[in-house]
Motif scaffolding. Structure first.
Motif, PDB file in Angstrom:
ATOM      1  N   VAL A   1     -16.575  10.676  12.792  1.00  0.00           N
ATOM      2  CA  VAL A   1     -16.538  11.213  11.432  1.00  0.00           C
ATOM      3  C   VAL A   1     -16.532  10.040  10.464  1.00  0.00           C
ATOM      4  N   GLU A   2     -17.402  10.108   9.452  1.00  0.00           N
ATOM      5  CA  GLU A   2     -17.401   9.041   8.462  1.00  0.00           C
ATOM      6  C   GLU A   2     -17.685   9.580   7.069  1.00  0.00           C
ATOM      7  N   GLY A   3     -17.165   8.858   6.089  1.00  0.00           N
ATOM      8  CA  GLY A   3     -17.371   9.229   4.698  1.00  0.00           C
ATOM      9  C   GLY A   3     -16.824   8.133   3.805  1.00  0.00           C
ATOM     10  N   GLU A   4     -16.899   8.375   2.524  1.00  0.00           N
ATOM     11  CA  GLU A   4     -16.338   7.416   1.584  1.00  0.00           C
ATOM     12  C   GLU A   4     -15.778   8.148   0.379  1.00  0.00           C
ATOM     13  N   ILE A   5     -14.759   7.531  -0.205  1.00  0.00           N
ATOM     14  CA  ILE A   5     -14.158   8.076  -1.417  1.00  0.00           C
ATOM     15  C   ILE A   5     -13.995   6.947  -2.428  1.00  0.00           C
ATOM     16  N   LYS A   6     -13.930   7.322  -3.678  1.00  0.00           N
ATOM     17  CA  LYS A   6     -13.612   6.359  -4.730  1.00  0.00           C
ATOM     18  C   LYS A   6     -12.105   6.408  -4.930  1.00  0.00           C
ATOM     19  N   ARG A   7     -11.458   5.294  -4.716  1.00  0.00           N
ATOM     20  CA  ARG A   7      -9.991   5.286  -4.706  1.00  0.00           C
ATOM     21  C   ARG A   7      -9.387   5.704  -6.041  1.00  0.00           C
ATOM     22  N   LYS A   8     -10.013   5.351  -7.153  1.00  0.00           N
ATOM     23  CA  LYS A   8      -9.460   5.713  -8.460  1.00  0.00           C
ATOM     24  C   LYS A   8      -9.495   7.224  -8.699  1.00  0.00           C
ATOM     25  N   ASP A   9     -10.420   7.931  -8.033  1.00  0.00           N
ATOM     26  CA  ASP A   9     -10.453   9.394  -8.143  1.00  0.00           C
ATOM     27  C   ASP A   9      -9.161  10.028  -7.646  1.00  0.00           C
ATOM     28  N   PHE A  10      -8.430   9.301  -6.792  1.00  0.00           N
ATOM     29  CA  PHE A  10      -7.203   9.828  -6.193  1.00  0.00           C
ATOM     30  C   PHE A  10      -5.960   9.111  -6.689  1.00  0.00           C
ATOM     31  N   GLY A  11      -6.075   8.451  -7.833  1.00  0.00           N
ATOM     32  CA  GLY A  11      -4.909   7.816  -8.435  1.00  0.00           C
ATOM     33  C   GLY A  11      -4.499   6.507  -7.794  1.00  0.00           C
ATOM     34  N   LEU A  12      -5.371   5.891  -6.993  1.00  0.00           N
ATOM     35  CA  LEU A  12      -5.078   4.597  -6.377  1.00  0.00           C
ATOM     36  C   LEU A  12      -5.646   3.517  -7.300  1.00  0.00           C
ATOM     37  N   MET A  13      -4.901   3.246  -8.357  1.00  0.00           N
ATOM     38  CA  MET A  13      -5.411   2.487  -9.497  1.00  0.00           C
ATOM     39  C   MET A  13      -5.155   0.985  -9.457  1.00  0.00           C
ATOM     40  N   TRP A  14      -4.152   0.527  -8.746  1.00  0.00           N
ATOM     41  CA  TRP A  14      -3.748  -0.883  -8.817  1.00  0.00           C
ATOM     42  C   TRP A  14      -4.925  -1.799  -8.534  1.00  0.00           C
ATOM     43  N   ASN A  15      -4.989  -2.900  -9.294  1.00  0.00           N
ATOM     44  CA  ASN A  15      -5.985  -3.929  -9.061  1.00  0.00           C
ATOM     45  C   ASN A  15      -5.574  -5.166  -9.839  1.00  0.00           C
ATOM     46  N   ARG A  16      -6.184  -6.284  -9.523  1.00  0.00           N
ATOM     47  CA  ARG A  16      -5.958  -7.529 -10.250  1.00  0.00           C
ATOM     48  C   ARG A  16      -7.281  -8.252 -10.400  1.00  0.00           C
ATOM     49  N   ALA A  17      -7.456  -8.878 -11.533  1.00  0.00           N
ATOM     50  CA  ALA A  17      -8.643  -9.702 -11.751  1.00  0.00           C
ATOM     51  C   ALA A  17      -8.508 -10.994 -10.952  1.00  0.00           C
ATOM     52  N   ILE A  18      -9.640 -11.482 -10.476  1.00  0.00           N
ATOM     53  CA  ILE A  18      -9.675 -12.758  -9.763  1.00  0.00           C
ATOM     54  C   ILE A  18     -10.140 -13.826 -10.749  1.00  0.00           C
TER      55      ILE A  18
ATOM     56  N   LEU B   1       0.821  -1.215   0.000  1.00  0.00           N
ATOM     57  CA  LEU B   1       0.000   0.000   0.000  1.00  0.00           C
ATOM     58  C   LEU B   1       0.859   1.271   0.000  1.00  0.00           C
ATOM     59  N   CYS B   2       2.041   1.204   0.584  1.00  0.00           N
ATOM     60  CA  CYS B   2       2.946   2.368   0.596  1.00  0.00           C
ATOM     61  C   CYS B   2       3.758   2.497  -0.693  1.00  0.00           C
ATOM     62  N   SER B   3       3.736   1.456  -1.527  1.00  0.00           N
ATOM     63  CA  SER B   3       4.541   1.449  -2.752  1.00  0.00           C
ATOM     64  C   SER B   3       3.912   2.318  -3.839  1.00  0.00           C
ATOM     65  N   VAL B   4       4.594   2.414  -4.968  1.00  0.00           N
ATOM     66  CA  VAL B   4       4.094   3.207  -6.098  1.00  0.00           C
ATOM     67  C   VAL B   4       2.805   2.634  -6.675  1.00  0.00           C
ATOM     68  N   ASP B   5       2.498   1.372  -6.395  1.00  0.00           N
ATOM     69  CA  ASP B   5       1.239   0.787  -6.865  1.00  0.00           C
ATOM     70  C   ASP B   5       0.020   1.490  -6.248  1.00  0.00           C
TER      71      ASP B   5
END
Length: 171
Positions: free
Chosen positions: A130-147, A68-72
């Motif tokens: 405090v609570e909320g939600e964000i869409k991770r891809k909106d912030f450049g958190l793009m990594w994913n893998r198909a199952i 999670l801390c990596s460039v991914d």
């Protein structure tokens, strides 16, 4: 104007995200700071700022935390901090508030909305949920893998839940 600081020892910054279509990964950030300027009994008259140190992420899995801390994902070396600065806070129902502001993750700043529920407010400080939600891809958190069985490893929406205790800061 009164300045109130986040009590890090009494506060928590948590998140959860769907994982592998069947489970949820939960975690916390252990290093953060924040400030509220204004009236803790009427948040519509306040300005709130918050900072989170990305490398302090804890998900109870060291390999995942390093990933999670990596460039991914967060690229903590290049972007060591996430920040939030409120723009407006409005009364909602049942004593709650809606807060909108600028959330910066990595190199991207977007509007985010959080619900604030006061838990306790005294002359010495306050506790808020405090609570909320964000869409991770909106912030450049793009990594994913198909199952193989269908779907993806990481869900799209990150749920954020914080318990924030504030106390009187320096003027």
């Amino acid at each position: 104007m009164n300045t109130w600081k986040v009590d890090k020892s009494a506060s928590t910054v948590g998140f959860s995200v769907p994982h592998m279509m069947v489970s949820t990964v939960t975690g916390t950030f252990e290093e953060f700071s924040g400030e509220l300027q204004g009236n803790i009994a009427d948040l519509t008259k306040t300005k709130i700022s918050f900072q989170v140190i990305v490398a302090s992420i804890q998900t109870k899995n060291r390999d995942r935390d390093l990933h999670l801390c990596s460039v991914d994902f967060f690229d903590a070396e290049t972007f060591p901090e996430m920040t939030f600065s409120s723009r407006a806070i409005y009364n909602d129902t049942d004593g709650r508030y809606q807060m909108s502001g600028d959330l910066t993750v990595k190199h991207t700043t977007k509007r985010a909305i959080f619900c604030i529920t006061p838990q306790e407010v005294t002359v010495f400080g306050a506790t808020y949920f405090v609570e909320g939600e964000i869409k991770r891809k909106d912030f450049g958190l793009m990594w994913n893998r198909a199952i193989e069985a269908g779907g993806v490893m990481v869900g799209e929406v990150i749920n954020i839940k914080m318990s924030v205790v504030i106390c009187k800061g320096e003027k």
